[in-house]
Design a protein around this motif. Structure first.
Motif, PDB file in Angstrom:
ATOM      1  N   LEU A   1       0.832  -1.216   0.000  1.00 60.90           N
ATOM      2  CA  LEU A   1       0.000   0.000   0.000  1.00 60.90           C
ATOM      3  C   LEU A   1       0.863   1.261   0.000  1.00 60.90           C
ATOM      4  O   LEU A   1       0.579   2.223  -0.722  1.00 60.90           O
ATOM      5  N   ALA A   2       1.934   1.237   0.805  1.00 57.07           N
ATOM      6  CA  ALA A   2       2.824   2.411   0.877  1.00 57.07           C
ATOM      7  C   ALA A   2       3.485   2.652  -0.477  1.00 57.07           C
ATOM      8  O   ALA A   2       3.596   3.797  -0.940  1.00 57.07           O
ATOM      9  N   THR A   3       3.894   1.559  -1.148  1.00 61.18           N
ATOM     10  CA  THR A   3       4.524   1.694  -2.471  1.00 61.18           C
ATOM     11  C   THR A   3       3.521   2.271  -3.469  1.00 61.18           C
ATOM     12  O   THR A   3       3.855   3.151  -4.264  1.00 61.18           O
ATOM     13  N   LEU A   4       2.277   1.747  -3.407  1.00 63.09           N
ATOM     14  CA  LEU A   4       1.245   2.240  -4.326  1.00 63.09           C
ATOM     15  C   LEU A   4       0.981   3.725  -4.102  1.00 63.09           C
ATOM     16  O   LEU A   4       0.850   4.494  -5.058  1.00 63.09           O
TER      17      LEU A   4
ATOM     18  N   VAL B   1      -4.802  11.431   1.956  1.00 62.25           N
ATOM     19  CA  VAL B   1      -3.714  11.085   2.890  1.00 62.25           C
ATOM     20  C   VAL B   1      -4.282  10.799   4.277  1.00 62.25           C
ATOM     21  O   VAL B   1      -3.915   9.808   4.924  1.00 62.25           O
ATOM     22  N   VAL B   2      -5.224  11.636   4.717  1.00 64.27           N
ATOM     23  CA  VAL B   2      -5.836  11.437   6.036  1.00 64.27           C
ATOM     24  C   VAL B   2      -6.570  10.097   6.069  1.00 64.27           C
ATOM     25  O   VAL B   2      -6.434   9.314   7.016  1.00 64.27           O
ATOM     26  N   LEU B   3      -7.333   9.832   4.994  1.00 65.37           N
ATOM     27  CA  LEU B   3      -8.076   8.563   4.928  1.00 65.37           C
ATOM     28  C   LEU B   3      -7.123   7.374   4.922  1.00 65.37           C
ATOM     29  O   LEU B   3      -7.369   6.370   5.601  1.00 65.37           O
ATOM     30  N   ALA B   4      -6.030   7.495   4.180  1.00 61.82           N
ATOM     31  CA  ALA B   4      -5.050   6.405   4.108  1.00 61.82           C
ATOM     32  C   ALA B   4      -4.423   6.164   5.482  1.00 61.82           C
ATOM     33  O   ALA B   4      -4.231   5.012   5.892  1.00 61.82           O
ATOM     34  N   LEU B   5      -4.125   7.248   6.197  1.00 65.44           N
ATOM     35  CA  LEU B   5      -3.536   7.109   7.536  1.00 65.44           C
ATOM     36  C   LEU B   5      -4.524   6.438   8.500  1.00 65.44           C
ATOM     37  O   LEU B   5      -4.134   5.557   9.271  1.00 65.44           O
ATOM     38  N   LEU B   6      -5.788   6.856   8.405  1.00 64.82           N
ATOM     39  CA  LEU B   6      -6.808   6.250   9.264  1.00 64.82           C
ATOM     40  C   LEU B   6      -6.950   4.755   8.960  1.00 64.82           C
ATOM     41  O   LEU B   6      -7.054   3.930   9.867  1.00 64.82           O
ATOM     42  N   ALA B   7      -6.942   4.437   7.655  1.00 62.38           N
ATOM     43  CA  ALA B   7      -7.062   3.032   7.240  1.00 62.38           C
ATOM     44  C   ALA B   7      -5.867   2.226   7.746  1.00 62.38           C
ATOM     45  O   ALA B   7      -6.024   1.098   8.223  1.00 62.38           O
TER      46      ALA B   7
END
Lengths: 182, 164
Positions: free
Chosen positions: A9-12, B114-120
């Motif tokens: 996920l981080a890479t994506l 970015v906020v949503l990704a961090l929460l996920a």
């Protein structure tokens, strides 16, 4: 599985941000498609010809399409642009000749307040029609990002020559020759 | 009796005059609007040729924009009216706001993403963090004997016995 998922996920996400950056850089750089087509001799139709723009110093709107059948020297300018001031007398002289051969210069102001544009028209005694591109969309469709820029459009509405920067006599001669020939 | 009537009449007139003045003042206060200033507008718009906030721009075009704004301020236009007039003259790029289409949409979308990704990510990792914390807790409690070699354990035992 979860241990692997996170690096994936981080890479994506990183790849997405890089792609966005690349898209941003390409979207911000001026479009030179018209120049390439003209250079190849595939004279493209003038974009957004039917788009109606406000007429400078008058009520109402007009469009490039309303001049179909004429040779048009489409010139983007603004009152704050110094090269625009330098080329204005030359364009006005061209207008005198073009008019006699069913042609015209069409000015389009861009990023300019109408009182300033009107002052410019008075100062340089411009007699050709001037439209106002208030959103910048018309100018952007021609890849215009710096002023002045000029385009010669034939009687069928195709762009046959492009000058980005201060226009030269030889460029305008081409429009005159085209007008006299056709 | 006549005096009393005259007093009552004069008091009534004064009261009416007072009410009229107070009413007028209130009406006046209701119509007074805070005046828009050049500075107020300047910090919200861009110099269209130099592509920097007008507040910081010193080019001739910035001067023309300021003159235009000042003219509208002098005419008593509100901040919103001035901004509308500026957009009508210079296009939407005059506003110091990214547009809501094309690449500039990213300005709004990316922070949210970015906020949503961090929460996920936190939601994804939280159970394993908790599990690890639970697993670690008994180990810490049992550190007394579980991790010492027999010699050290015996010495610790004898030391503790001396304190008993």
């Amino acid at each position: 599985m979860r241990r692997r998922l996170l690096p994936i996920l981080a890479t994506l996400a990183g790849a997405g941000l890089v792609a966005l950056l690349i898209y941003g850089v390409s979207a911000q750089s001026p479009n030179r498609t018209l120049d390439e087509l003209v250079q190849r001799g595939d004279y493209p139709l003038a974009p957004q010809a039917a788009r109606r723009l406000p007429v400078l110093g008058a009520h109402g709107e007009s469009s490039l399409a309303s001049l179909r059948g004429k040779i048009v020297v489409l010139n983007f300018w603004a009152s704050w642009c110094e090269p625009c001031a330098l080329e204005a007398p030359l364009l006005e002289r061209t207008q005198d000749t073009l008019q006699r051969h069913d042609g015209t210069v069409l000015g389009v102001t861009y990023l300019d307040a109408s009182p300033d544009s009107e002052g410019f028209v008075r100062r340089y005694h411009l007699t050709y029609p001037v439209l106002r591109d208030t959103t910048g969309d018309f100018a952007h469709s021609y890849g215009t990002d710096q002023l002045p820029e000029s385009f010669i459009i034939d009687r069928q509405g195709h762009i046959v020559a492009i000058s980005r920067g201060e226009v030269e006599q030889s460029f305008l001669q081409r429009a005159l020759a085209l007008a006299e020939r056709s | 009796m006549r005096r009393l009537a005259a007093h009552v009449a004069s008091v009534a007139i004064l009261a009416l005059a007072g009410a009229a003045i107070a009413g007028g003042a209130a009406a006046g206060a209701a119509t007074v609007k805070p005046r828009t200033t050049l500075l107020q507008v300047e910090r919200q718009v861009m110099c269209v040729t130099c592509k920097i906030p007008l507040q910081e721009a010193q080019s001739p075009q910035a001067g023309l924009e300021r003159e235009y704004i000042q003219g509208l301020v002098d005419e008593g236009e509100s901040e919103a009216q001035i901004k509308r007039a500026l957009v009508a003259q210079y296009g939407p790029t005059v506003l110091a706001l990214p547009s809501t289409h094309g690449f500039e949409l990213a300005v709004y979308v990316v922070p949210l993403a970015v906020v949503l990704a961090l929460l996920a990510t936190v939601a994804l990792l939280l159970p394993s963090w908790r599990r690890r914390a639970r697993e670690r807790a008994p180990t810490i409690a049992g550190v007394g004997m579980g991790t010492l070699d027999p010699t050290d354990a015996a010495r610790l035992e004898s030391d503790l016995a001396r304190f008993d």
